[in-house]
Design an enzyme around this catalytic site. Sequence first.
Site, mmCIF file in Angstrom:
data_model
loop_
_atom_site.group_PDB
_atom_site.id
_atom_site.type_symbol
_atom_site.label_atom_id
_atom_site.label_comp_id
_atom_site.label_asym_id
_atom_site.label_seq_id
_atom_site.Cartn_x
_atom_site.Cartn_y
_atom_site.Cartn_z
ATOM 1 N N HIS A 164 -1.748 -5.461 1.466
ATOM 2 C CA HIS A 164 -3.032 -6.149 1.230
ATOM 3 C C HIS A 164 -2.756 -7.589 0.814
ATOM 4 O O HIS A 164 -1.796 -7.864 0.085
ATOM 5 C CB HIS A 164 -3.816 -5.455 0.102
ATOM 6 N N TYR A 196 -12.564 -2.808 -3.133
ATOM 7 C CA TYR A 196 -13.090 -2.811 -1.761
ATOM 8 C C TYR A 196 -14.622 -2.697 -1.741
ATOM 9 O O TYR A 196 -15.193 -2.152 -0.787
ATOM 10 C CB TYR A 196 -12.466 -1.661 -0.961
ATOM 11 N N LYS A 205 0.837 -1.199 0.000
ATOM 12 C CA LYS A 205 0.000 0.000 0.000
ATOM 13 C C LYS A 205 0.883 1.264 0.000
ATOM 14 O O LYS A 205 2.112 1.164 0.199
ATOM 15 C CB LYS A 205 -0.908 -0.048 1.233
ATOM 16 N N ASN A 227 -1.728 -0.048 7.390
ATOM 17 C CA ASN A 227 -1.228 -1.407 7.684
ATOM 18 C C ASN A 227 -0.403 -2.034 6.559
ATOM 19 O O ASN A 227 -0.285 -3.249 6.447
ATOM 20 C CB ASN A 227 -2.363 -2.323 8.160
ATOM 21 N N GLU A 269 -9.847 -10.471 -7.588
ATOM 22 C CA GLU A 269 -8.925 -9.334 -7.471
ATOM 23 C C GLU A 269 -7.840 -9.376 -8.544
ATOM 24 O O GLU A 269 -7.461 -8.350 -9.102
ATOM 25 C CB GLU A 269 -8.289 -9.331 -6.073
HETATM 26 N N1 UDP Z 1 -9.433 -0.706 7.586
HETATM 27 C C1 UDP Z 1 -9.461 0.472 8.313
HETATM 28 N N2 UDP Z 1 -10.132 0.503 9.509
HETATM 29 C C2 UDP Z 1 -10.778 -0.581 10.016
HETATM 30 C C3 UDP Z 1 -10.742 -1.771 9.270
HETATM 31 C C4 UDP Z 1 -10.071 -1.808 8.060
HETATM 32 O O1 UDP Z 1 -8.877 1.465 7.890
HETATM 33 O O2 UDP Z 1 -11.361 -0.495 11.100
HETATM 34 C C5 UDP Z 1 -8.694 -0.759 6.310
HETATM 35 C C6 UDP Z 1 -7.347 -1.469 6.443
HETATM 36 O O3 UDP Z 1 -6.418 -0.805 5.592
HETATM 37 C C7 UDP Z 1 -7.670 -2.853 5.908
HETATM 38 C C8 UDP Z 1 -8.637 -2.504 4.796
HETATM 39 O O4 UDP Z 1 -9.439 -1.475 5.360
HETATM 40 O O5 UDP Z 1 -6.514 -3.528 5.466
HETATM 41 C C9 UDP Z 1 -9.522 -3.645 4.332
HETATM 42 O O6 UDP Z 1 -10.202 -4.196 5.435
HETATM 43 P P1 UDP Z 1 -10.388 -5.759 5.619
HETATM 44 O O7 UDP Z 1 -11.375 -5.975 6.709
HETATM 45 O O8 UDP Z 1 -10.675 -6.377 4.289
HETATM 46 O O9 UDP Z 1 -8.959 -6.225 6.158
HETATM 47 P P2 UDP Z 1 -7.747 -6.998 5.441
HETATM 48 O O10 UDP Z 1 -8.358 -8.037 4.541
HETATM 49 O O11 UDP Z 1 -6.938 -5.992 4.691
HETATM 50 O O12 UDP Z 1 -6.968 -7.615 6.576
HETATM 51 MG MG MG Z 2 -9.857 -7.896 3.077
#
Ligand code: UDP
Ligand code: MG
Length: 201
Positions: free
Chosen positions: A166, A100, A60, A163, A177
């Site tokens: 991805h 997303y 990211k 974080n 994706e």
């Molecule tokens: N995210 C965020 N706040 C939250 C949860 C998610 O900013 O409370 C962001 C974070 O960058 C995350 C992305 O949204 O990686 C996608 O969320 P997902 O639940 O799909 O998590 P991932 O699959 O990336 O672990």
């Molecule tokens: Mg996810």
Amino acid sequence: MLQRRLFHKIVQQFYLGHPETSRLSRFPPSLQLGLRSACHRSKTTSAFPDVRERTLIAVKPDGVQRRLVGQIIQRFEQRGFKLVGLRMLQASEDLLSEHYGELRTKSFYHSLVRYMTSGPIVVMVWEGHNVVQTSRSMVGHTNPAEAMAGTVRGDFSIHVSRNVVHASDSVEGAQREIQLWFQAKDLLDWDCNDKSSTSEK
Ligand code: UDP
Ligand code: MG
């Protein structure tokens, strides 16, 4: 006698020589890929899932800004996975809203899109045995505060809004994706020399 021996040789080559390559080579490359994996599946049991599993990993904008691209690639290479596609790009809002889509109703959605469009990202496709599940473990918990040390997020980040990386969360999600970020022609189907050292197949 000579004729009989010639006939025998032709029959042997057709049926025993290279059963997959000789018959598959009659099909276009895209179809050959599917047929080849079907051949794999029919020969193996469920204890050996398809080794051609692929997943989408993206560094990211915060990961790119912090020069973490090399370290993240290194972890996947070291683990034994094969890189089959790589792009650096500035993602559009449209592409991210598709990527997303499931999160559109979440309170953090707009800040997530703002963050993801704030700078370049590096999108990759990695291939190998159980790559979807294994890479989720390597990436760690969504919230870095809960991510284990040794995972990418556990080692390189502190807050859920930044974080670093991805990783697709399922085989079906990965296929969706990958098609979103890559064209089929940009994914390379190459042979690793150390294939038999990283997997039984
Ligand atoms: N995210 C965020 N706040 C939250 C949860 C998610 O900013 O409370 C962001 C974070 O960058 C995350 C992305 O949204 O990686 C996608 O969320 P997902 O639940 O799909 O998590 P991932 O699959 O990336 O672990
Ligand atoms: Mg996810």
